[in-house]
Design a protein around this motif. Structure first.
Motif, short mmCIF file in Angstrom:
data_model
loop_
_atom_site.label_atom_id
_atom_site.label_comp_id
_atom_site.label_asym_id
_atom_site.label_seq_id
_atom_site.Cartn_x
_atom_site.Cartn_y
_atom_site.Cartn_z
N ALA A 127 4.19 62.25 104.57
CA ALA A 127 3.36 61.35 103.77
C ALA A 127 2.64 62.15 102.68
CB ALA A 127 2.35 60.64 104.66
N HIS A 128 2.28 61.46 101.60
CA HIS A 128 1.60 62.09 100.47
C HIS A 128 0.42 61.24 100.04
CE1 HIS A 128 4.95 64.85 99.88
NE2 HIS A 128 5.76 63.82 100.00
N LEU A 129 -0.55 61.88 99.41
CA LEU A 129 -1.63 61.12 98.78
C LEU A 129 -1.08 60.49 97.51
CD1 LEU A 129 -4.67 63.56 98.99
CD2 LEU A 129 -4.32 61.47 100.28
N ILE A 130 -1.45 59.24 97.27
CA ILE A 130 -0.96 58.57 96.07
C ILE A 130 -2.15 58.07 95.25
CG2 ILE A 130 1.21 57.86 97.11
CD1 ILE A 130 -0.03 55.03 97.35
N ALA A 131 -1.94 57.89 93.98
CA ALA A 131 -2.95 57.34 93.08
C ALA A 131 -2.65 55.85 92.90
CB ALA A 131 -2.92 58.05 91.74
N VAL A 132 -3.67 55.01 93.01
CA VAL A 132 -3.46 53.57 92.89
C VAL A 132 -3.81 53.05 91.49
CG1 VAL A 132 -3.73 53.12 95.33
CG2 VAL A 132 -5.74 53.14 93.86
N GLU A 133 -4.36 53.89 90.65
CA GLU A 133 -4.66 53.52 89.27
C GLU A 133 -3.90 54.45 88.34
OE1 GLU A 133 -8.83 53.47 88.58
OE2 GLU A 133 -9.23 52.05 90.18
N VAL A 134 -3.71 54.01 87.14
CA VAL A 134 -2.92 54.78 86.18
C VAL A 134 -3.56 56.13 85.86
CG1 VAL A 134 -1.99 54.79 83.84
CG2 VAL A 134 -1.95 52.69 85.18
N ALA A 135 -4.87 56.15 85.64
CA ALA A 135 -5.55 57.37 85.21
C ALA A 135 -6.09 58.21 86.36
CB ALA A 135 -6.68 57.01 84.26
N SER A 136 -5.93 57.76 87.59
CA SER A 136 -6.50 58.49 88.73
C SER A 136 -6.00 59.92 88.88
CB SER A 136 -6.24 57.72 90.03
OG SER A 136 -7.01 56.56 90.06
N PRO A 137 -4.72 60.20 88.68
CA PRO A 137 -4.29 61.60 88.83
C PRO A 137 -5.00 62.55 87.87
CG PRO A 137 -2.39 60.17 88.80
CD PRO A 137 -3.58 59.32 88.46
N PHE A 138 -5.43 62.05 86.72
CA PHE A 138 -6.15 62.89 85.76
C PHE A 138 -7.64 62.90 86.04
CE2 PHE A 138 -8.55 63.13 81.76
CZ PHE A 138 -8.24 64.44 81.42
N PHE A 139 -8.23 61.74 86.29
CA PHE A 139 -9.68 61.64 86.38
C PHE A 139 -10.26 62.10 87.72
CE2 PHE A 139 -9.36 58.64 82.74
CZ PHE A 139 -10.15 59.38 81.88
N ALA A 140 -9.52 62.00 88.81
CA ALA A 140 -10.06 62.42 90.11
C ALA A 140 -10.42 63.91 90.10
CB ALA A 140 -9.09 62.07 91.23
N PRO A 141 -9.52 64.82 89.69
CA PRO A 141 -9.91 66.23 89.61
C PRO A 141 -11.00 66.49 88.57
CG PRO A 141 -7.53 66.04 89.62
CD PRO A 141 -8.08 64.66 89.46
N LEU A 142 -10.97 65.74 87.47
CA LEU A 142 -11.98 65.93 86.43
C LEU A 142 -13.36 65.51 86.92
CD1 LEU A 142 -12.23 66.88 83.52
CD2 LEU A 142 -11.99 64.50 82.82
N LYS A 143 -13.44 64.40 87.65
CA LYS A 143 -14.72 63.97 88.22
C LYS A 143 -15.23 64.99 89.22
CE LYS A 143 -13.58 59.10 88.14
NZ LYS A 143 -13.41 57.93 88.99
N LEU A 144 -14.33 65.50 90.04
CA LEU A 144 -14.72 66.51 91.02
C LEU A 144 -15.26 67.75 90.32
CD1 LEU A 144 -14.81 67.46 93.97
CD2 LEU A 144 -12.50 68.31 93.63
N ALA A 145 -14.60 68.19 89.26
CA ALA A 145 -15.07 69.35 88.51
C ALA A 145 -16.42 69.08 87.87
CB ALA A 145 -14.04 69.74 87.45
N PHE A 146 -16.62 67.86 87.35
CA PHE A 146 -17.90 67.53 86.73
C PHE A 146 -19.03 67.56 87.76
CE2 PHE A 146 -21.14 64.39 85.57
CZ PHE A 146 -21.59 64.96 84.40
N PHE A 147 -18.82 66.95 88.93
CA PHE A 147 -19.88 66.95 89.94
C PHE A 147 -20.14 68.35 90.49
CE2 PHE A 147 -18.83 62.34 90.32
CZ PHE A 147 -20.06 61.90 89.88
N ALA A 148 -19.09 69.16 90.61
CA ALA A 148 -19.29 70.55 91.02
C ALA A 148 -20.07 71.31 89.95
CB ALA A 148 -17.94 71.23 91.28
N ALA A 149 -19.81 71.03 88.68
CA ALA A 149 -20.55 71.67 87.59
C ALA A 149 -22.02 71.24 87.61
CB ALA A 149 -19.92 71.33 86.25
N VAL A 150 -22.28 69.97 87.92
CA VAL A 150 -23.67 69.51 88.01
C VAL A 150 -24.39 70.24 89.14
CG1 VAL A 150 -25.13 67.52 88.61
CG2 VAL A 150 -23.29 67.25 86.96
#
Length: 104
Positions: free
Chosen positions: A57-80
């Motif tokens: 089994a694999h993790l899947i993205a259910v929205e079009v932009a999720s593969p891009f924005f999920a790591p970006l959001k994580l990086a932003f919150f880690a930066a905060v």
């Protein structure tokens, strides 16, 4: 005359506030730039979840932009989180001159 003097002080405070906000944003930007390896960070943090998935089994993205924005959001919150001491220092440096000595 007293009104003009008060306006000058207000303008000085607004300039100081602007400089403190810009310093905080630059500090946050530096921390975010240091976390350009967001995909590696995302992979490392999602590894326990991936380990619990059934075989194949694999993790899947259910929205079009999720593969891009999920790591970006994580990086932003880690930066905060990483830049929080700098952000709090900037806030304190703006507020501290207006406090009485016993309040500091």
């Amino acid at each position: 005359m007293a009104g003009a003097e008060g306006e000058g002080h207000l303008f000085d405070h607004l300039l100081e506030l602007r400089s403190r906000i810009l310093r905080g944003i630059v500090g946050l930007g530096v921390a975010l730039a240091a976390l350009l390896f967001a995909n590696k960070l995302y992979a490392r943090l999602s590894q326990p979840l991936v380990d619990k998935l059934p075989e194949g089994a694999h993790l899947i993205a259910v929205e079009v932009a999720s593969p891009f924005f999920a790591p970006l959001k994580l990086a932003f919150f880690a930066a905060v989180v990483l830049s929080m001491p700098w952000l709090l220092y900037q806030a304190w440096a703006f507020v501290a001159p207006g406090l009485y000595k016993r309040e500091k």
